[in-house]
Design a protein around this motif. Sequence first.
Motif, PDB file in Angstrom:
ATOM      1  N   SER A   1     -58.058  47.268  55.867  1.00  5.33           N
ATOM      2  CA  SER A   1     -58.122  48.515  55.110  1.00  5.33           C
ATOM      3  C   SER A   1     -57.554  49.643  55.953  1.00  5.33           C
ATOM      4  CB  SER A   1     -59.580  48.797  54.721  1.00  5.33           C
ATOM      5  OG  SER A   1     -60.314  49.173  55.864  1.00  5.33           O
ATOM      6  N   GLY A   2     -57.878  50.883  55.558  1.00  5.36           N
ATOM      7  CA  GLY A   2     -57.378  52.028  56.305  1.00  5.36           C
ATOM      8  C   GLY A   2     -58.195  52.274  57.563  1.00  5.36           C
ATOM      9  N   GLY A   3     -59.424  51.796  57.581  1.00  2.00           N
ATOM     10  CA  GLY A   3     -60.287  52.028  58.734  1.00  2.00           C
ATOM     11  C   GLY A   3     -60.587  50.760  59.520  1.00  2.00           C
ATOM     12  N   PHE A  45     -49.650  51.668  58.451  1.00  2.00           N
ATOM     13  CA  PHE A  45     -48.743  51.888  57.309  1.00  2.00           C
ATOM     14  C   PHE A  45     -48.773  53.363  56.902  1.00  2.00           C
ATOM     15  CE2 PHE A  45     -47.142  47.860  55.435  1.00  2.00           C
ATOM     16  CZ  PHE A  45     -47.700  46.964  56.335  1.00  2.00           C
ATOM     17  N   ASP A  46     -49.986  53.936  56.866  1.00  2.00           N
ATOM     18  CA  ASP A  46     -50.116  55.344  56.480  1.00  2.00           C
ATOM     19  C   ASP A  46     -49.355  56.249  57.446  1.00  2.00           C
ATOM     20  OD1 ASP A  46     -51.763  54.672  54.343  1.00  2.00           O
ATOM     21  OD2 ASP A  46     -53.602  54.930  55.489  1.00  2.00           O
ATOM     22  N   LYS A  47     -49.483  55.960  58.756  1.00  2.00           N
ATOM     23  CA  LYS A  47     -48.862  56.835  59.755  1.00  2.00           C
ATOM     24  C   LYS A  47     -47.337  56.715  59.739  1.00  2.00           C
ATOM     25  CE  LYS A  47     -52.820  57.318  62.814  1.00  2.00           C
ATOM     26  NZ  LYS A  47     -53.486  56.810  64.030  1.00  2.00           N
ATOM     27  N   VAL A  50     -45.053  52.508  51.573  1.00  2.00           N
ATOM     28  CA  VAL A  50     -44.337  51.806  52.640  1.00  2.00           C
ATOM     29  C   VAL A  50     -44.121  50.358  52.214  1.00  2.00           C
ATOM     30  CG1 VAL A  50     -44.515  50.965  55.032  1.00  2.00           C
ATOM     31  CG2 VAL A  50     -45.128  53.327  54.493  1.00  2.00           C
ATOM     32  N   ASP A  51     -45.147  49.766  51.621  1.00  2.00           N
ATOM     33  CA  ASP A  51     -45.068  48.388  51.140  1.00  2.00           C
ATOM     34  C   ASP A  51     -43.962  48.269  50.088  1.00  2.00           C
ATOM     35  OD1 ASP A  51     -45.772  45.722  50.712  1.00  2.00           O
ATOM     36  OD2 ASP A  51     -47.360  46.214  49.296  1.00  2.00           O
ATOM     37  N   ARG A  52     -43.920  49.235  49.190  1.00  2.00           N
ATOM     38  CA  ARG A  52     -42.912  49.215  48.119  1.00  2.00           C
ATOM     39  C   ARG A  52     -41.504  49.339  48.705  1.00  2.00           C
ATOM     40  NH1 ARG A  52     -40.279  52.517  44.694  1.00  2.00           N
ATOM     41  NH2 ARG A  52     -40.934  54.432  45.717  1.00  2.00           N
ATOM     42  N   GLY A  84     -60.161  44.185  51.106  1.00  2.00           N
ATOM     43  CA  GLY A  84     -59.861  45.517  51.635  1.00  2.00           C
ATOM     44  C   GLY A  84     -58.657  46.111  50.933  1.00  2.00           C
ATOM     45  N   GLY A  85     -58.532  47.430  51.002  1.00  2.00           N
ATOM     46  CA  GLY A  85     -57.444  48.130  50.306  1.00  2.00           C
ATOM     47  C   GLY A  85     -56.081  47.571  50.654  1.00  2.00           C
ATOM     48  N   ALA A  86     -55.859  47.232  51.927  1.00  2.00           N
ATOM     49  CA  ALA A  86     -54.544  46.746  52.346  1.00  2.00           C
ATOM     50  C   ALA A  86     -54.327  45.274  51.989  1.00  2.00           C
ATOM     51  CB  ALA A  86     -54.341  46.979  53.839  1.00  2.00           C
ATOM     52  N   ALA A 140     -53.909  44.500  49.230  1.00  2.00           N
ATOM     53  CA  ALA A 140     -52.952  44.636  48.125  1.00  2.00           C
ATOM     54  C   ALA A 140     -51.531  44.467  48.636  1.00  2.00           C
ATOM     55  CB  ALA A 140     -53.103  46.006  47.468  1.00  2.00           C
ATOM     56  N   ASN A 141     -51.350  44.443  49.950  1.00  2.00           N
ATOM     57  CA  ASN A 141     -50.005  44.338  50.529  1.00  2.00           C
ATOM     58  C   ASN A 141     -49.260  43.102  50.007  1.00  2.00           C
ATOM     59  OD1 ASN A 141     -48.109  43.368  52.943  1.00  2.00           O
ATOM     60  ND2 ASN A 141     -48.305  45.588  52.984  1.00  2.00           N
ATOM     61  N   ARG A 142     -48.071  43.362  49.482  1.00  2.00           N
ATOM     62  CA  ARG A 142     -47.319  42.283  48.821  1.00  2.00           C
ATOM     63  C   ARG A 142     -46.960  41.140  49.777  1.00  2.00           C
ATOM     64  NH1 ARG A 142     -45.467  47.177  46.676  1.00  2.00           N
ATOM     65  NH2 ARG A 142     -45.034  47.230  44.448  1.00  2.00           N
ATOM     66  N   GLY A 165     -59.021  47.880  46.729  1.00  2.00           N
ATOM     67  CA  GLY A 165     -59.333  49.233  47.202  1.00  2.00           C
ATOM     68  C   GLY A 165     -60.805  49.522  47.022  1.00  2.00           C
ATOM     69  N   ASP A 166     -61.249  50.640  47.582  1.00  2.00           N
ATOM     70  CA  ASP A 166     -62.674  50.958  47.513  1.00  2.00           C
ATOM     71  C   ASP A 166     -63.151  51.046  46.063  1.00  2.00           C
ATOM     72  OD1 ASP A 166     -62.856  50.880  50.184  1.00  2.00           O
ATOM     73  OD2 ASP A 166     -62.759  53.041  50.484  1.00  2.00           O
ATOM     74  N   ASN A 167     -64.281  50.420  45.800  1.00  2.00           N
ATOM     75  CA  ASN A 167     -64.856  50.393  44.451  1.00  2.00           C
ATOM     76  C   ASN A 167     -66.357  50.186  44.582  1.00  2.00           C
ATOM     77  OD1 ASN A 167     -65.549  47.306  43.862  1.00  2.00           O
ATOM     78  ND2 ASN A 167     -63.689  47.379  45.098  1.00  2.00           N
TER      79      ASN A 167
END
Length: 360
Positions: free
Chosen positions: A150-152, A179-181, A196-198, A293-295, A297-299, A325-327
């Motif tokens: 995830s992001g954290g 990825f975010d940075k 970034v993934d896209r 985790g949110g990431a 989802a990375n293709r 992602g968070d839910n």
Amino acid sequence: MVAVPGLRSPLVLGIETSCDDTACALVDGDGRVAASAVSSQIAVHRPFGGVVPEIASREHLANWRAVAGEALARVGVGFEAVEVVAATRGPGLVGSLLVGLSLGRAFAWARELPFHAVHHLEGHVFSPWLAEGGAPAAPVPERFVALVVSGGHTSLFRVAGATIATIAETRDDAFGEAFDKLGKRLGLPYPQGPEVDRLAELGDARRRRLPRLAGGDELFFSYSGLKTQATLELERLEAAGARATARLDEEPPLPAEVLDLVAGFRDSAVRQVLDRLDRLHRREPFAILAVSGGAAANRELRRRLPEWAAARAVELRLVPLAYAGDNAAMIAFAAVRRERLGRRDDPLAAVAASRLAIGA
Ligand code: KG4
Ligand code: ZN
């Protein structure tokens, strides 16, 4: 008794406000997601390029009623139908956590309902067994290895019965954070990871390979070196005249050599994950791998994990995209499991914590 046909007792209300998503869900005793509502704060944080904690807490306070209302309306029940309450207690932004946790505590206490203060990562760990489309959750096995990206966090856990033990963590940046940075450096809007993934889909990783952290036989992750490598490469390309700021309204949004670099970065990030899984599998073979985790989802990760698992006869459970992602469905589902284990928390004693070990 839940008064809704097709749902089994107890009906669990899950509340998740650990970062910038305000989420409420209703999950039944079979782990069936009756409703999962998530209100994203992307638009309010976007002008700042990332999450502003103070704004996130205020948004949770302003939005939770509508989000809870939406979840209840989807099931066609009111608050009185709720039989168990679960809220995230950490880790996360403490001001954000406090909103959801305090709501959950107050609601459970006032209605004298069982209460669960859930670790955010415990939610992610079991989320791969949740089903979309209103089906019950698949039975969770006794033993498995869990990877949360995830992001954290970039974490490996070993789950055995009621215990969740940490095997490895990242020493610096998390997978999604890197990825975010990099995305921020490319001028992409928040949240940069999916963008970034896209963009990586448009490049060719073979034309710009980036090294992957070796670290001998160790299991820990590290993404800050890779992020720095990618940034330095980007600076070199820029100095040679390439445009390094994405223009999302143009096709392609970046020059080909920069897209290749983005693809090379993603390839290396994913190879590090597969490499650590290899090391662990060689050291202590495991039969089931759960990825969430949110990431998650990375293709590229979703393409390569099934190959990795099939080659080693490992059963792979990849979290459905709806619960990556968070839910709050994952928080409520963790509570369903806790109910079965006979674990409950005192609503008056639960404390929010920004940092929190999983077994704590
Ligand atoms: O689990 P999550 O929603 O929140 C945390 O607990 O951190 O994960 C969000 C993280 C962000 O860093 C986001 O950029 C990243 O997951 N992310 C991705 C992708 N989709 C989301 N990273 C890489 N590729 C993606 N497709
Ligand atoms: Zn998360």
